[in-house]
Design a protein around this motif. Structure first.
Motif, PDB file in Angstrom:
ATOM      1  N   ARG A   3       0.843  -1.197   0.000  1.00  0.00           N
ATOM      2  CA  ARG A   3       0.000   0.000   0.000  1.00  0.00           C
ATOM      3  C   ARG A   3       0.872   1.239   0.000  1.00  0.00           C
ATOM      4  O   ARG A   3       1.940   1.277   0.579  1.00  0.00           O
ATOM      5  CB  ARG A   3      -0.874   0.005   1.240  1.00  0.00           C
ATOM      6  CG  ARG A   3      -1.859  -1.110   1.242  1.00  0.00           C
ATOM      7  CD  ARG A   3      -3.277  -0.593   1.390  1.00  0.00           C
ATOM      8  NE  ARG A   3      -4.170  -1.582   0.848  1.00  0.00           N
ATOM      9  CZ  ARG A   3      -4.589  -2.645   1.529  1.00  0.00           C
ATOM     10  NH1 ARG A   3      -4.221  -2.810   2.764  1.00  0.00           N
ATOM     11  NH2 ARG A   3      -5.388  -3.516   0.970  1.00  0.00           N
ATOM     12  N   ASP A 125      -7.625   0.763  -4.001  1.00  0.00           N
ATOM     13  CA  ASP A 125      -7.405   0.580  -2.557  1.00  0.00           C
ATOM     14  C   ASP A 125      -5.947   0.845  -2.195  1.00  0.00           C
ATOM     15  O   ASP A 125      -5.635   1.225  -1.077  1.00  0.00           O
ATOM     16  CB  ASP A 125      -7.687  -0.884  -2.132  1.00  0.00           C
ATOM     17  CG  ASP A 125      -9.161  -1.242  -2.252  1.00  0.00           C
ATOM     18  OD1 ASP A 125      -9.971  -0.310  -2.352  1.00  0.00           O
ATOM     19  OD2 ASP A 125      -9.489  -2.437  -2.257  1.00  0.00           O
ATOM     20  N   TYR A 360      -8.341 -11.050   1.012  1.00  0.00           N
ATOM     21  CA  TYR A 360      -7.826  -9.873   0.300  1.00  0.00           C
ATOM     22  C   TYR A 360      -6.308  -9.980   0.204  1.00  0.00           C
ATOM     23  O   TYR A 360      -5.709  -9.571  -0.765  1.00  0.00           O
ATOM     24  CB  TYR A 360      -8.179  -8.569   1.033  1.00  0.00           C
ATOM     25  CG  TYR A 360      -9.652  -8.236   1.002  1.00  0.00           C
ATOM     26  CD1 TYR A 360     -10.221  -7.651  -0.122  1.00  0.00           C
ATOM     27  CD2 TYR A 360     -10.471  -8.496   2.102  1.00  0.00           C
ATOM     28  CE1 TYR A 360     -11.565  -7.332  -0.153  1.00  0.00           C
ATOM     29  CE2 TYR A 360     -11.819  -8.181   2.081  1.00  0.00           C
ATOM     30  CZ  TYR A 360     -12.359  -7.601   0.953  1.00  0.00           C
ATOM     31  OH  TYR A 360     -13.700  -7.286   0.918  1.00  0.00           O
ATOM     32  N   ARG A 364      -4.680 -14.541   5.299  1.00  0.00           N
ATOM     33  CA  ARG A 364      -5.780 -14.170   6.195  1.00  0.00           C
ATOM     34  C   ARG A 364      -7.105 -14.337   5.446  1.00  0.00           C
ATOM     35  O   ARG A 364      -7.500 -13.469   4.665  1.00  0.00           O
ATOM     36  CB  ARG A 364      -5.594 -12.715   6.639  1.00  0.00           C
ATOM     37  CG  ARG A 364      -6.605 -12.273   7.668  1.00  0.00           C
ATOM     38  CD  ARG A 364      -6.269 -10.886   8.213  1.00  0.00           C
ATOM     39  NE  ARG A 364      -7.455 -10.287   8.785  1.00  0.00           N
ATOM     40  CZ  ARG A 364      -7.946  -9.115   8.426  1.00  0.00           C
ATOM     41  NH1 ARG A 364      -7.346  -8.393   7.494  1.00  0.00           N
ATOM     42  NH2 ARG A 364      -9.033  -8.636   8.991  1.00  0.00           N
ATOM     43  N   ILE A 366     -10.806 -14.148   4.838  1.00  0.00           N
ATOM     44  CA  ILE A 366     -11.901 -13.318   5.364  1.00  0.00           C
ATOM     45  C   ILE A 366     -13.191 -14.148   5.330  1.00  0.00           C
ATOM     46  O   ILE A 366     -13.975 -14.142   6.272  1.00  0.00           O
ATOM     47  CB  ILE A 366     -12.055 -12.027   4.526  1.00  0.00           C
ATOM     48  CG1 ILE A 366     -10.747 -11.216   4.553  1.00  0.00           C
ATOM     49  CG2 ILE A 366     -13.239 -11.194   5.006  1.00  0.00           C
ATOM     50  CD1 ILE A 366     -10.343 -10.669   5.891  1.00  0.00           C
ATOM     51  N   THR A 386     -18.829  -6.131  13.364  1.00  0.00           N
ATOM     52  CA  THR A 386     -18.079  -5.346  12.381  1.00  0.00           C
ATOM     53  C   THR A 386     -16.827  -6.111  11.940  1.00  0.00           C
ATOM     54  O   THR A 386     -16.190  -6.787  12.744  1.00  0.00           O
ATOM     55  CB  THR A 386     -17.749  -3.935  12.957  1.00  0.00           C
ATOM     56  OG1 THR A 386     -16.991  -3.257  11.980  1.00  0.00           O
ATOM     57  CG2 THR A 386     -16.959  -3.999  14.250  1.00  0.00           C
ATOM     58  N   GLY A 387     -16.548  -6.029  10.650  1.00  0.00           N
ATOM     59  CA  GLY A 387     -15.377  -6.727  10.106  1.00  0.00           C
ATOM     60  C   GLY A 387     -15.593  -8.207   9.888  1.00  0.00           C
ATOM     61  O   GLY A 387     -14.653  -8.949   9.579  1.00  0.00           O
ATOM     62  N   ALA A 388     -16.859  -8.685  10.030  1.00  0.00           N
ATOM     63  CA  ALA A 388     -17.130 -10.115   9.912  1.00  0.00           C
ATOM     64  C   ALA A 388     -17.043 -10.603   8.465  1.00  0.00           C
ATOM     65  O   ALA A 388     -16.785 -11.780   8.224  1.00  0.00           O
ATOM     66  CB  ALA A 388     -18.519 -10.422  10.476  1.00  0.00           C
ATOM     67  N   GLY A 389     -17.285  -9.716   7.511  1.00  0.00           N
ATOM     68  CA  GLY A 389     -17.198 -10.118   6.102  1.00  0.00           C
ATOM     69  C   GLY A 389     -18.482  -9.926   5.318  1.00  0.00           C
ATOM     70  O   GLY A 389     -18.640 -10.488   4.239  1.00  0.00           O
ATOM     71  N   LYS A 390     -19.406  -9.110   5.847  1.00  0.00           N
ATOM     72  CA  LYS A 390     -20.703  -8.911   5.165  1.00  0.00           C
ATOM     73  C   LYS A 390     -20.502  -8.205   3.813  1.00  0.00           C
ATOM     74  O   LYS A 390     -21.026  -8.644   2.789  1.00  0.00           O
ATOM     75  CB  LYS A 390     -21.643  -8.088   6.060  1.00  0.00           C
ATOM     76  CG  LYS A 390     -21.863  -8.703   7.427  1.00  0.00           C
ATOM     77  CD  LYS A 390     -22.727  -7.853   8.317  1.00  0.00           C
ATOM     78  CE  LYS A 390     -22.087  -6.564   8.802  1.00  0.00           C
ATOM     79  NZ  LYS A 390     -21.012  -6.736   9.792  1.00  0.00           N
ATOM     80  N   THR A 391     -19.711  -7.140   3.848  1.00  0.00           N
ATOM     81  CA  THR A 391     -19.462  -6.401   2.598  1.00  0.00           C
ATOM     82  C   THR A 391     -18.728  -7.295   1.607  1.00  0.00           C
ATOM     83  O   THR A 391     -18.980  -7.247   0.401  1.00  0.00           O
ATOM     84  CB  THR A 391     -18.613  -5.140   2.887  1.00  0.00           C
ATOM     85  OG1 THR A 391     -19.208  -4.454   3.974  1.00  0.00           O
ATOM     86  CG2 THR A 391     -18.527  -4.236   1.688  1.00  0.00           C
ATOM     87  N   THR A 392     -17.864  -8.123   2.145  1.00  0.00           N
ATOM     88  CA  THR A 392     -17.100  -9.015   1.279  1.00  0.00           C
ATOM     89  C   THR A 392     -18.037  -9.967   0.536  1.00  0.00           C
ATOM     90  O   THR A 392     -17.852 -10.220  -0.652  1.00  0.00           O
ATOM     91  CB  THR A 392     -16.064  -9.788   2.124  1.00  0.00           C
ATOM     92  OG1 THR A 392     -15.343  -8.835   2.907  1.00  0.00           O
ATOM     93  CG2 THR A 392     -15.118 -10.572   1.263  1.00  0.00           C
TER      94      THR A 392
HETATM   95  N1  LIG Z   1      -9.742  -3.991   0.396  1.00  0.00           N
HETATM   96  C1  LIG Z   1      -9.400  -4.701   1.477  1.00  0.00           C
HETATM   97  N2  LIG Z   1      -8.136  -5.139   1.631  1.00  0.00           N
HETATM   98  C2  LIG Z   1      -7.775  -5.858   2.712  1.00  0.00           C
HETATM   99  N3  LIG Z   1      -8.609  -6.192   3.708  1.00  0.00           N
HETATM  100  C3  LIG Z   1      -9.871  -5.783   3.623  1.00  0.00           C
HETATM  101  C4  LIG Z   1     -10.334  -5.020   2.503  1.00  0.00           C
HETATM  102  N4  LIG Z   1     -11.645  -4.763   2.690  1.00  0.00           N
HETATM  103  C5  LIG Z   1     -11.974  -5.332   3.858  1.00  0.00           C
HETATM  104  N5  LIG Z   1     -10.925  -5.950   4.417  1.00  0.00           N
HETATM  105  C6  LIG Z   1     -10.920  -6.723   5.671  1.00  0.00           C
HETATM  106  O1  LIG Z   1     -11.848  -7.782   5.524  1.00  0.00           O
HETATM  107  C7  LIG Z   1     -12.593  -7.982   6.696  1.00  0.00           C
HETATM  108  C8  LIG Z   1     -14.075  -8.021   6.375  1.00  0.00           C
HETATM  109  O2  LIG Z   1     -14.440  -6.742   5.907  1.00  0.00           O
HETATM  110  P1  LIG Z   1     -15.928  -6.419   5.489  1.00  0.00           P
HETATM  111  O3  LIG Z   1     -15.914  -5.015   4.959  1.00  0.00           O
HETATM  112  O4  LIG Z   1     -16.439  -7.472   4.597  1.00  0.00           O
HETATM  113  O5  LIG Z   1     -16.647  -6.486   6.887  1.00  0.00           O
HETATM  114  P2  LIG Z   1     -18.134  -6.090   7.257  1.00  0.00           P
HETATM  115  O6  LIG Z   1     -18.715  -7.276   7.937  1.00  0.00           O
HETATM  116  O7  LIG Z   1     -18.849  -5.574   6.082  1.00  0.00           O
HETATM  117  O8  LIG Z   1     -17.853  -4.956   8.319  1.00  0.00           O
HETATM  118  P3  LIG Z   1     -18.712  -3.660   8.697  1.00  0.00           P
HETATM  119  O9  LIG Z   1     -19.974  -4.109   9.344  1.00  0.00           O
HETATM  120  O10 LIG Z   1     -17.838  -2.960   9.679  1.00  0.00           O
HETATM  121  O11 LIG Z   1     -18.918  -2.882   7.438  1.00  0.00           O
HETATM  122  C9  LIG Z   1     -12.197  -6.883   7.655  1.00  0.00           C
HETATM  123  O12 LIG Z   1     -11.351  -7.436   8.634  1.00  0.00           O
HETATM  124  C10 LIG Z   1     -11.425  -5.894   6.819  1.00  0.00           C
HETATM  125  O13 LIG Z   1     -10.370  -5.369   7.556  1.00  0.00           O
END
Ligand SMILES: Nc1ncnc2c1ncn2[C@@H]1O[C@H](COP(=O)(O)OP(=O)(O)OP(=O)(O)O)[C@@H](O)[C@H]1O
Length: 593
Positions: A3, A125, A360, A364, A366, A386-392
């Motif tokens: 990065r 990113d 990612y 590690r 996700i 938070t950070g569980a992986g929902k957005t992923t």
């Molecule tokens: N572009 C990225 N590069 C590296 N790691 C990432 C990236 N995006 C997310 N992460 C990591 O992946 C994990 C899951 O992220 P994600 O955004 O899916 O969580 P989430 O459940 O949507 O969280 P929130 O409720 O806080 O939005 C987190 O630990 C985050 O740090």
């Protein structure tokens, strides 16, 4: 790729190679016709420029001593005409070269912008956006001079040098050799300066990029800066970065400016030398006229040599920018259609995640073996810490990233087997930070379907309950909103995004619900709007509001990369597991009016 931040110089990911110039040539090639025309005009001007010194020689050696005033007048008139030709050519050249230069820049800028549109999220990113911006705008501008004047001047200057040399040799061969005696000194100077200059300009481009990145970041984060009263710190950081830029700029121009005076001095010394050997008659026997003509030709010779030196300077400068431009153009989109990818048939809405593993970064995971099957028309609420992986999960579904193991299937077809265009055009993704482009509200809604009529847009806005607030605005649908929609409330931005999504009519809808708290009335509106939007579609919502969660068909509780609980609100509450715990601990946050 590591990065990068605003205060770090970017390493070049590939070594410079000369094929960059060849590549730049491919952008110039389409304009060969106007360039050729200009070149012909320049050659004519150069030839006209040869007349002056020769006429001077004739006048001094023959015409004036013979008192041939008629001949003198003829020479004068031809000389005057030659000046007119030169003047006109200059005007033509400036106009035509500027036009071609700008066209080439436009093509290059469009190419880099088009390429950026396809690049993966990871590219954005991994570096501050200001550093990307500077490539599209400033670096390409820097090439402007090289392209508009440099190239054609170079050809014309080389031509000038050659023709002047030929004429000089025809007049006096030995005196010509004296004129060239210092040329090797010039070459030596160029060689010495070259390396240092290239390095200095690479550094300068880095500092420029850092400064741009910081300005861009500061503007985006201005609200945070002001609310924490961190203006002074921000200013100090800027001063440091700006000073770095100043220092590297001064270093670069100091090196660059060594060349020009060097060439000037060589030219002046050569002129003195010619006077000296001519007057003293050292190895040569020349008339006064020849000597004066020679001095004229020496100027004709050294001026283009100086220009060639300057061109060389700009080339070295531009190289530092070209490297960055082509580096960006060479980044391969890692999410792209595989060979033989098929068009996604009209989506019905069945979604399956089969043993999905995703990371990612290496080392590690996700998502760590996610399995679920969602039927056509079901609405799913994704919840979890938070950070569980929902957005992923939703990023994988719309194929913003590819899975590392397992597969994501829509209607039984692996998303990697279909074209991105055909997949994404049938999916609607609404991010938490609803993006509003600068422009009118109607244009923003129309983004969902570019050929939508005004009636269609209003109808969509009515369905999702956005119409009322839009009608109350001063200019209604034609109200201009600023970039990011800063003049609208969070709820209003969401309603606009609902209308935009409804217009696009996706079969699968993905929504990251906004977390910001909104008033009860807007909350109600949003719920009604959302339920209208969800009708007949499969939907995945990262839900932050209890009302949304309760309205969904199923809830997936995601934790540590797995779906650990799934069911309706009532079922999960009865289970008294993780969801129940989350509900209890966040009750206040999730509470509806
Ligand atoms: N572009 C990225 N590069 C590296 N790691 C990432 C990236 N995006 C997310 N992460 C990591 O992946 C994990 C899951 O992220 P994600 O955004 O899916 O969580 P989430 O459940 O949507 O969280 P929130 O409720 O806080 O939005 C987190 O630990 C985050 O740090």
């Amino acid at each position: 790729m590591a990065r990068n931040t605003f205060d770090q110089d970017e390493e070049l990911s590939q070594e410079f190679n000369w094929s960059y110039y060849k590549r730049m040539g491919t952008y110039i090639l389409p304009y060969k016709k106007p360039l050729l025309k200009t070149l012909i005009v320049i050659i004519i001007a150069n030839m006209a420029g040869m007349l002056g010194p020769y006429f001077t020689k004739l006048a001094i050696d023959d015409v004036i001593p013979n008192k041939d005033y008629k001949m003198l007048a003829i020479l004068g008139v031809i000389f005057l005409l030659s000046l007119l030709v030169i003047g006109y050519s200059m005007r033509y050249r400036i106009h035509s070269i500027t036009e071609v230069g700008q066209d080439v820049l436009k093509d290059m800028r469009s190419a880099i912008f088009e390429h950026l549109q396809k690049l993966p999220f990871s590219y954005f990113d991994n570096r501050p956006h200001g550093k990307i911006l500077i490539r599209v705008v400033n670096y390409i501008n820097t090439l402007s001079d090289l392209l508009s004047n440099g190239l054609i001047n170079l050809i014309s200057d080389i031509f000038s040098v050659v023709i002047t040399l030929v004429v000089m040799m025809m007049i006096d061969f030995k005196l010509t050799l004296y004129s060239l005696v210092l040329l090797p000194v010039l070459f030596a100077l160029v060689m010495v300066i070259k390396k240092a200059q290239r390095k200095a300009y690479q550094e300068l481009s880095n500092k420029q990029s850092n400064m741009n990145a910081y300005i861009h970041e500061s503007i985006s984060g201005i609200k945070v800066t002001q609310s924490f009263a961190r203006e002074e710190e921000s200013y100090q950081t800027f001063l440091d970065i700006s000073n770095d830029y100043r220092v590297s700029y001064m270093k670069a121009v100091k090196i660059q400016f060594l060349l020009w005076p060097g060439v000037q001095n060589i030219s002046v010394i050569t002129t003195c030398l010619i006077y000296f050997v001519g007057i003293q008659g050292i190895g040569v026997n020349v008339t006064t006229g020849t000597l004066i003509a020679f001095i004229g030709y020496i100027n004709n010779f050294w001026n283009p040599v100086i220009n060639i030196g300057n061109f060389y300077n700009s080339l070295i400068t531009a190289t530092a920018y070209l490297e960055r431009i082509f580096e960006t153009m060479d980044v391969e989109p890692d999410i792209k259609d595989k060979p033989g990818a098929i068009e996604m048939p009209t989506i019905k809405g069945q979604v399956d995640f089969e043993n999905v593993v995703f990371r990612y970064e290496e080392g590690r995971n996700i998502l760590d073996g996610i399995n679920f099957s969602v039927k056509q028309g079901e609405s799913i609420a994704l919840v979890g810490p938070t950070g569980a992986g929902k957005t992923t999960v939703i990023n994988l579904l719309s194929r913003f990233y590819d899975v590392n193991e397992g597969s994501v299937k829509v209607d039984g077809i692996d998303v990697r087997d279909v074209t991105l265009e055909s997949l994404r055009s049938q999916m609607g993704v609404m991010l938490q930070d609803t993006f509003v482009f600068s422009g009118t509200i109607i244009e923003n809604i129309r983004y969902g379907k570019l050929d939508a009529t005004e009636d269609e847009i209003i109808a969509a806005a009515k369905v999702v309950r956005a119409h009322d607030f839009i009608s109350e605005l001063k200019e209604g649908y034609y109200t201009v909103v600023e970039e990011r929609g800063s003049t609208l409330s969070a709820g209003q931005r969401q309603l606009i995004s609902f209308a935009r999504a409804l217009l696009a009519d996706p079969k699968i809808l993905i929504l990251d619900e906004a977390t910001s708290s909104i008033d009860t009335k807007t909350e109600e509106l949003l719920q009604v709007g959302l339920q209208e939007l969800l009708k007949g579609r499969t939907s995945f919502i990262i839900a932050h509001r209890l009302s949304t969660i309760k309205n969904s068909n199923r809830i997936f509780y995601i934790d540590r990369g797995k779906v650990v609980e799934s069911g309706t609100h009532e079922q999960l509450m009865a289970k008294r597991g993780l969801y129940h715990h989350l509900y209890q601990s966040q009750y206040d946050l999730l509470k509806v009016d």
